[in-house]
Design an enzyme around this catalytic site. Structure first.
Site, PDB file in Angstrom:
ATOM      1  N   GLU A  78       0.686  -1.344  -0.004  1.00  0.00           N
ATOM      2  CA  GLU A  78       0.036   0.001  -0.175  1.00  0.00           C
ATOM      3  C   GLU A  78       0.691   1.368   0.014  1.00  0.00           C
ATOM      4  O   GLU A  78       0.543   2.295  -0.596  1.00  0.00           O
ATOM      5  CB  GLU A  78      -1.008  -0.051   1.223  1.00  0.00           C
ATOM      6  CG  GLU A  78      -1.910  -1.066   1.264  1.00  0.00           C
ATOM      7  CD  GLU A  78      -3.166  -0.692   0.112  1.00  0.00           C
ATOM      8  OE1 GLU A  78      -3.081   0.442  -0.103  1.00  0.00           O
ATOM      9  OE2 GLU A  78      -3.877  -1.731  -0.184  1.00  0.00           O
ATOM     10  N   SER A 334     -30.281 -17.424  56.384  1.00  0.00           N
ATOM     11  CA  SER A 334     -29.318 -17.600  57.696  1.00  0.00           C
ATOM     12  C   SER A 334     -28.058 -17.350  57.224  1.00  0.00           C
ATOM     13  O   SER A 334     -27.298 -17.508  58.165  1.00  0.00           O
ATOM     14  CB  SER A 334     -29.619 -18.868  58.187  1.00  0.00           C
ATOM     15  OG  SER A 334     -31.006 -19.212  58.558  1.00  0.00           O
TER      16      SER A 334
END
Length: 685
Positions: A78, A334
């Site tokens: 590129e 509990s």
């Protein structure tokens, strides 16, 4: 007439105009937009990817996460002078103009990587005017960003067809892996696609993609990047014909990790292997429990507070499955009792061997009763906690103070949601789950229990674990009391079919507590296993009751299975062990006297001259009798002169072998004794 002075002024004016234009009209770098995020486990294994708000997949082009060979090949194809030009490669641009003029059509645009980046930031029609703007923008970008930053921006925005942008998104979608290691055919395809992303999409036009890939490979061969063998291998390799799904594991845990800091790639504290195990366990157990049942669970590494696994729901396909149920406040049943006792130990109000009355008692308008609606007379505090007796826990909370207890929990990071009264003040029902807490908050509390009583926030990102390890934290209870509670919970009655960890080689020794909310709406199990805190919740997302379903029968077996899998997957984090302390024991300051006055042994069960049924009940074998009494110190029990058995929790029990008359004797530490005579029946007399 042009004079040197006028020329200088003109040049200066032009320069000023350029600088002003650059300042007034900067390149729109912010248009790079929102970035997708990838959350990995603590070892970098991908768990879940998050798209942008507009549904695009756009991962940051981090050069450290992209194969260097791909970068080299990309620049060669590129923009081979990328690192030497200042935005525009004028030689390459002139050559592109000449080549296009000779061919009579556009052969090459001559755009550099920086110019292409400018075009992706400001898309325009392809014409001469747009090219001039790209040249100007490229110069501006080069002034503001380094070459690596420009390359990363380019690799973030490059289109790859559909909603894919950037090389990392394309690699995940087409190849199913990160872009850090790419084969030659993958490199060629990833370079070819952005040039015509829709025309060359391999999932829609595989033949076009194959030709473009081969063209890039031959070009790289001419540049000396690929060998002839590489090109042949690219030609023979298959083209991916479908897009893969992005990773979507650990749905709720990864979302929390992502929201705990900047939106970027995140290395979480989760462990992929353990997470997978928990998800499978939760789904299997939920399916066994019923259609509308969900299971959630969390595992925390205590030293760092890193969340190693989190299952917010068993499945998103089940009712309420999209909710993270570890973040929903529910009645904890509990599971808070250990902390009530720990604070009482800190105050010197009680100790594990303190005797406390489990008898009917009214606190103003509040009268608690045990889950089985039976009372056991005088019991040790340790036994009361192991068997989750309600009246002793409420007695302890009355001494500690419910408001103080709630405040301590809130300061530790577990604020109880108190409802049911106009003032929303904490009451004694808090000991039995009369407030809302989340599974994450329970994990904070139980992590503190396993860390010598020090509470710290949970950690979701790997980079926060070191800071958490070094952070001082807030003391919830003393190290001595935390150690006492851990020992008590380790010796609680084991779930059916499970041997105590201390008797099983390689099994983790778990300190656990179960809880069941009022109306059987929530089933809980929470505990400490080695260096990990584990919390499990089972119930319906809509809070509907499940009659008869308790924490012990539904959640506790899941907790033990998770403890086993945690020990298997996280062996590197330390063997299963208990944190012990060398601090001196806190004096109880008369706690024994306050709760159980010194007296000669008194046998509460069995009563004198009682007739006891030891036969079958509804075709089931009778349970053993639990012997109960009050006296000074620990009582020793004898049946016709022979020592009585004890259960897993150390409580004295009696299993009559046949019908007849028996003498039951209790002896205190001073040798004083008392006895009762009883008759045992096993059938019709």
């Amino acid at each position: 007439m042009l004079t040197p002075r006028r020329i200088v002024i003109a040049i200066a004016a032009l320069f000023a105009a350029v600088v002003l234009a650059d300042h007034v009209l900067p390149p729109p770098l912010e248009r790079a937009g929102e970035i997708s995020a990838l959350v990995t486990d603590r070892e970098g294994k991908p768990l879940r990817a998050f798209p942008t708000d507009d549904g695009r997949w756009r991962f940051r082009g981090d050069l450290d996460k992209i194969d260097p060979e791909f970068i080299e090949a990309l620049i060669r194809v590129e923009d081979k002078r990328f690192y030497s030009h200042r935005g525009t490669d004028w030689a390459g641009l002139m050559r592109a103009v000449v080549d296009s003029a000779r061919a009579g059509r556009v052969v090459s645009g001559g755009s550099t990587i920086t110019m292409q980046t400018a075009r992706m930031l400001e898309p325009r029609d392809r014409n001469v005017g747009s090219k001039i703007i790209e040249i100007a923008r490229a110069w501006q970008i080069e002034r503001r960003l380094s070459k690596d930053e420009i390359l990363e921006l380019y690799l973030t925005l490059t289109p790859y067809g559909g909603n894919l942008e950037g090389v990392r998104a394309a690699s995940w979608s087409y190849f199913g892996h990160e872009a850090d290691r790419l084969s030659d055919d993958e490199i060629a395809l990833l370079i070819a696609l952005p040039q015509s992303p829709e025309v060359r999409r391999p999932d829609r036009r595989p033949e076009q993609a194959r030709k473009a890939r081969y063209w890039v490979a031959t070009k790289l061969n001419r540049y000396g990047v690929f060998s002839d063998a590489d090109v042949e291998e690219v030609m023979l390799s298959s083209v991916p014909t479908r897009r893969r799904d992005f990773p979507m594991r650990a749905w709720h845990g990864t979302e929390k990790a992502l929201s705990s800091g900047p939106r970027e790639d995140v290395q979480s504290t989760l462990d992929a292997g353990l997470q997978s195990e928990l998800e499978a366990i939760a789904l299997r157990k939920a399916e066994a429990e019923g259609t509308d049942v969900q299971v959630s669970a969390i595992v925390v590494h205590i030293p760092t507070r890193g969340v190693r696994a989190l299952v917010g729901s068993a499945s998103r396909d089940r009712a309420g499955g999209w909710l993270d149920l570890t973040a929903q406040a529910r009645s904890p049943g509990s599971t808070l009792k250990p902390f009530v006792y720990a604070m009482a130990f800190d105050d010197g109000q009680a100790a594990p061997d303190t005797r406390i009355a489990d008898l009917p008692k009214r606190f103003a308008s509040y009268q608690p009763e045990n889950f089985d609606r039976l009372f056991r007379g005088d019991v040790r505090v340790s036994d009361a906690l192991q068997h989750s007796l309600n009246v002793p826990a409420v007695l302890m909370l009355d001494r500690v103070g419910p408001e103080r207890f709630a405040a301590q929990l809130a300061l530790a990071g577990a604020r109880p949601r108190i409802s049911g009264s106009a003032s929303h003040e904490a009451g004694l029902a808090l000991a039995l789950g009369g407030a809302g807490l989340t599974a994450r908050e329970l994990a904070v509390l139980y992590s503190a229990l396993g860390d010598e009583g020090v509470a710290k926030p949970l950690v979701w990102r790997a980079d926060g674990e070191t800071a958490s390890f070094e952070r001082t934290g807030r003391r919830l209870v003393s190290a001595e009391s935390a150690s006492d509670i851990i020992r008590i919970l380790q010796n609680g009655p084991m779930p059916e079919g499970r041997m105590p960890g201390r008797l099983t080689e390689g099994a983790p020794q778990v300190a656990f507590k179960t809880g069941t909310s009022y109306g059987f709406r929530d089933s809980w199990a929470a505990g400490v296993s080695g260096e990990h805190a584990i919390v499990v919740w089972v119930g319906r997302a809509d809070g509907a009751p499940r009659p008869g379903k308790t924490g012990r029968t539904t959640a506790l077996p899941i907790l033990f299975e998770i403890a086993d899998r945690t020990a298997h997957h996280l062996r590197d984090e330390g063997e299963a062990r208990t944190r012990l302390t060398t601090q001196s024991k806190i004096e109880t300051r008369g706690a024994l006297h306050d709760f159980s006055p010194a007296a000669p042994p008194e046998i509460l069960f069995p009563p004198a001259n009682a007739e006891l049924w030891a036969g079958s009940v509804d075709a089931s074998s009778a349970r053993p009798f639990v012997l109960a009494g009050r006296g000074e110190g620990k009582l020793s029990w004898y049946i016709d002169g022979s020592p009585a058995e004890t259960d897993d929790a150390g409580a004295p029990i009696w299993r009559p072998s046949q019908a007849g008359f028996y003498t039951v004797t209790a002896v205190d530490g001073s040798g004083r004794s008392s006895l009762v005579r009883v008759r045992v029946l096993t059938g019709p007399s």
